[in-house]
Design a protein around this motif. Structure first.
Motif, PDB file in Angstrom:
ATOM      1  N   UNK A  46      -1.076  -3.937  10.576  1.00 42.49           N
ATOM      2  CA  UNK A  46      -1.843  -2.924  11.314  1.00 42.49           C
ATOM      3  C   UNK A  46      -2.274  -1.786  10.392  1.00 42.49           C
ATOM      4  N   UNK A  47      -1.330  -1.267   9.624  1.00 45.78           N
ATOM      5  CA  UNK A  47      -1.636  -0.147   8.731  1.00 45.78           C
ATOM      6  C   UNK A  47      -2.563  -0.563   7.603  1.00 45.78           C
ATOM      7  N   UNK A  48      -2.369  -1.787   7.083  1.00 47.88           N
ATOM      8  CA  UNK A  48      -3.140  -2.241   5.925  1.00 47.88           C
ATOM      9  C   UNK A  48      -4.554  -2.662   6.283  1.00 47.88           C
ATOM     10  N   UNK A  49      -4.848  -2.781   7.556  1.00 45.52           N
ATOM     11  CA  UNK A  49      -6.170  -3.259   7.996  1.00 45.52           C
ATOM     12  C   UNK A  49      -6.941  -2.200   8.772  1.00 45.52           C
ATOM     13  N   UNK A  50      -6.283  -1.103   9.128  1.00 44.56           N
ATOM     14  CA  UNK A  50      -6.881  -0.131  10.049  1.00 44.56           C
ATOM     15  C   UNK A  50      -8.155   0.490   9.497  1.00 44.56           C
ATOM     16  N   UNK A  51      -8.117   0.999   8.278  1.00 52.50           N
ATOM     17  CA  UNK A  51      -9.293   1.668   7.717  1.00 52.50           C
ATOM     18  C   UNK A  51     -10.439   0.687   7.503  1.00 52.50           C
ATOM     19  N   UNK A  52     -10.106  -0.519   7.102  1.00 55.84           N
ATOM     20  CA  UNK A  52     -11.147  -1.531   6.897  1.00 55.84           C
ATOM     21  C   UNK A  52     -11.793  -1.914   8.219  1.00 55.84           C
ATOM     22  N   UNK A  53     -10.997  -2.081   9.263  1.00 58.49           N
ATOM     23  CA  UNK A  53     -11.563  -2.382  10.572  1.00 58.49           C
ATOM     24  C   UNK A  53     -12.497  -1.259  11.028  1.00 58.49           C
ATOM     25  N   UNK A  54     -12.073  -0.018  10.814  1.00 51.03           N
ATOM     26  CA  UNK A  54     -12.921   1.112  11.198  1.00 51.03           C
ATOM     27  C   UNK A  54     -14.236   1.105  10.421  1.00 51.03           C
ATOM     28  N   UNK A  55     -14.168   0.789   9.124  1.00 47.31           N
ATOM     29  CA  UNK A  55     -15.384   0.723   8.316  1.00 47.31           C
ATOM     30  C   UNK A  55     -16.293  -0.406   8.783  1.00 47.31           C
ATOM     31  N   UNK A 266     -14.157  -1.909  -2.959  1.00 47.06           N
ATOM     32  CA  UNK A 266     -13.784  -2.572  -1.713  1.00 47.06           C
ATOM     33  C   UNK A 266     -12.898  -1.706  -0.821  1.00 47.06           C
ATOM     34  N   UNK A 267     -13.099  -1.865   0.488  1.00 42.80           N
ATOM     35  CA  UNK A 267     -12.223  -1.229   1.458  1.00 42.80           C
ATOM     36  C   UNK A 267     -10.893  -1.977   1.543  1.00 42.80           C
ATOM     37  N   UNK A 268     -10.946  -3.291   1.321  1.00 42.91           N
ATOM     38  CA  UNK A 268      -9.758  -4.133   1.429  1.00 42.91           C
ATOM     39  C   UNK A 268      -9.771  -5.167   0.325  1.00 42.91           C
ATOM     40  N   UNK A 269      -8.616  -5.396  -0.298  1.00 44.40           N
ATOM     41  CA  UNK A 269      -8.436  -6.469  -1.270  1.00 44.40           C
ATOM     42  C   UNK A 269      -7.395  -7.430  -0.707  1.00 44.40           C
ATOM     43  N   UNK A 270      -7.770  -8.702  -0.602  1.00 47.62           N
ATOM     44  CA  UNK A 270      -6.853  -9.752  -0.165  1.00 47.62           C
ATOM     45  C   UNK A 270      -6.522 -10.609  -1.381  1.00 47.62           C
ATOM     46  N   UNK A 271      -5.244 -10.757  -1.679  1.00 47.93           N
ATOM     47  CA  UNK A 271      -4.801 -11.514  -2.857  1.00 47.93           C
ATOM     48  C   UNK A 271      -4.044 -12.746  -2.391  1.00 47.93           C
ATOM     49  N   UNK A 272      -4.503 -13.927  -2.793  1.00 50.56           N
ATOM     50  CA  UNK A 272      -3.756 -15.156  -2.518  1.00 50.56           C
ATOM     51  C   UNK A 272      -3.628 -15.932  -3.817  1.00 50.56           C
ATOM     52  N   UNK A 273      -2.512 -15.723  -4.498  1.00 50.65           N
ATOM     53  CA  UNK A 273      -2.220 -16.369  -5.769  1.00 50.65           C
ATOM     54  C   UNK A 273      -0.857 -17.054  -5.698  1.00 50.65           C
ATOM     55  N   UNK A 274      -0.536 -17.805  -6.735  1.00 49.67           N
ATOM     56  CA  UNK A 274       0.793 -18.401  -6.841  1.00 49.67           C
ATOM     57  C   UNK A 274       0.786 -19.888  -7.109  1.00 49.67           C
ATOM     58  N   UNK A 275      -0.279 -20.580  -6.716  1.00 52.16           N
ATOM     59  CA  UNK A 275      -0.281 -22.030  -6.864  1.00 52.16           C
ATOM     60  C   UNK A 275      -0.181 -22.448  -8.335  1.00 52.16           C
TER      61      UNK A 275
END
Length: 457
Positions: A46-55, A266-275
């Motif tokens: 919720x906190x990590x997505x709130x500002x991006x959702x508003x934007x 960016x307003x939001x950075x999504x990181x999906x690494x590890x493979x």
């Protein structure tokens, strides 16, 4: 039992309630304690997505997805995730795409490139892909069009050359790259809606255009990529990913990564690494992951960050990194999505036909599944991951409740094709509505109509 309203609805649609058809979904659990270690399914969403959702609701937002081949290649979650976001919040454009043969460009001989599935010094651009000329020769590159407006990023350097950009129904544009020091610059261009191509790029030669007052330097140049926008309110989803990459590839990126990242802001950075990071022990991986986050937070301090674990592939060493990633997110107060556990065991991807023949990468069905899981988790603050049932937007078209979800649910239940599983549309949810691992079964239909009517699962 099935409610009277549900039976009436089935009768109206001429859709029978199935009985007695059941099959067991095979589940394989790993034996190693680290592999099976329970983790929260989400954290701080919720906190990590709130500002991006508003934007996004305000009509102007940028999201950057950092990843490996599970983000970059065909069948990756990225295009379906981008499409669903832009469908919900407005299509602001395709976002950043590298200029290369692997992103729709075609090039004559004598061009040099940053390659797919590799990363060479000096570690250029957001994703290691670019196109350039070392020795100017009469050669041409044709760049695909991803929208009506493009911001082209290119390298500046001492003795840098000049290149020309030709667009359909537009005057020729000349770009000089000569500068006192190496850097990154950009130019904004509009592209005709009827253009058969995005643009043509070729080296500029003074002997051809000597009569024109243009930049005159003949020398090398590099174009990194383009930020494509629609000119309309909405969200743009940018891709920074390459095959075989892990956390180290993003830690060591050169200055052009920083310049492009800060320009996108960016307003939001999504990181999906590890493979590709299974060689690390978890404690060292947490340290390396923190180093990447230190860089990102220093360069774009206003960006929210959500970390997504990679899926539970058939590689124990990779799955064992999830607790380390969770620990980093918890320590820093970042968003976290536990795809490792929320997505199910590896065998479930196999059983549902979510993998390419190489049995590692997603096919379109797998990419849709992961995209919908991440999207729903962000939109619900993680509640969708822990819910005992799917949501009622079965076809994921962002319209619910509606009759079409019921029609599509029964069509897919009977073996039909999901109507939204075309192109980069999100496709449908699983017919295992109650997520009990048994499908098809009457209880899925009962639970679907109960939830549709407002009852708990």
């Amino acid at each position: 039992m099935v409610s009277v309203a549900a039976l009436s609805f089935c009768s109206r649609l001429s859709l029978p309630v199935m009985r007695g058809a059941m099959c067991a979904c095979s589940l394989v659990l790993a034996a190693k304690a680290g592999f099976a270690q329970p983790l929260p399914l989400s954290l701080n969403l919720d906190a990590a997505y709130a500002d991006t959702r508003a934007a996004m609701l305000a009509g102007d937002a940028d999201i950057l997805c950092i990843g490996d081949s599970l983000t970059a290649r065909p069948g990756a979650y990225f295009p379906f995730f981008s499409s669903r976001l832009r469908s919900r919040y407005g299509d602001g454009g395709e976002g950043y795409r590298a200029i290369s043969p692997w992103t729709g460009g075609t090039f004559d001989p004598n061009w040099s490139f940053g390659y797919i599935n590799t990363d060479n010094w000096p570690y250029r651009s957001l994703d290691g892909m670019w196109a350039g000329i070392v020795t100017p020769t009469p050669t041409l590159g044709v760049i695909s069009r991803f929208g009506p407006f493009a911001r082209i990023y290119y390298q500046t350097q001492p003795l840098g050359g000049t290149f020309s950009i030709e667009r359909f129904n537009r005057p020729m544009t000349y770009v000089g790259t000569n500068a006192l020091a190496e850097g990154t610059a950009s130019i904004d261009l509009d592209i005709d809606d009827m253009a058969p191509f995005g643009m043509r790029i070729r080296p500029y030669f003074t002997r051809v255009h000597a009569e024109l007052q243009r930049p005159t330097s003949e020398g090398p140049f590099i174009v990194y990529g383009a930020h494509w926008s629609s000119g309309q309110p909405g969200v743009r989803v940018h891709r920074a990913a390459n095959g075989g990459w892990g956390v180290d590839n993003f830690i060591r990126r050169g200055p052009s990564f920083t310049h492009i990242l800060q320009d996108i802001n960016p307003d939001l950075i999504i990181i999906m690494l590890g493979q590709n990071d299974g060689r690390y022990v978890p404690s060292l991986y947490a340290s390396r992951y923190s180093e990447l986050l230190n860089r990102l937070q220093a360069e774009v301090p206003g960006a929210e960050i959500v970390i997504v674990t990679t899926y539970r592939s058939n590689i124990n060493e990779v799955a064992n990194l999830a607790p380390a990633i969770f620990g980093v997110a918890q320590q820093r107060g970042l968003g976290f999505i536990n795809l490792r556990d929320a997505g199910g065991p590896y065998q479930s991807y196999v059983d549902r036909g979510y993998l390419d023949p190489d049995m590692l990468h997603f096919n379109d069905a797998g990419g849709r599944f992961v995209a919908n899981l991440i999207f729903d988790a962000l939109e619900t603050g993680g509640a969708s991951l822990a819910s005992p049932c799917n949501d009622i937007d079965f076809n994921n078209n962002n319209v619910f409740p509606e009759d079409q979800d019921v029609i599509d649910f029964f069509d897919v239940l009977a073996g039909g094709t999901c109507p939204t599983a075309t192109g980069v549309q999100p496709g449908c949810d699983s017919i295992d509505f109650n997520r009990n691992g048994v499908y098809p079964e009457d209880q899925d239909i009962i639970d679907f109509f109960n939830v549709l009517a407002g009852a708990p699962c």
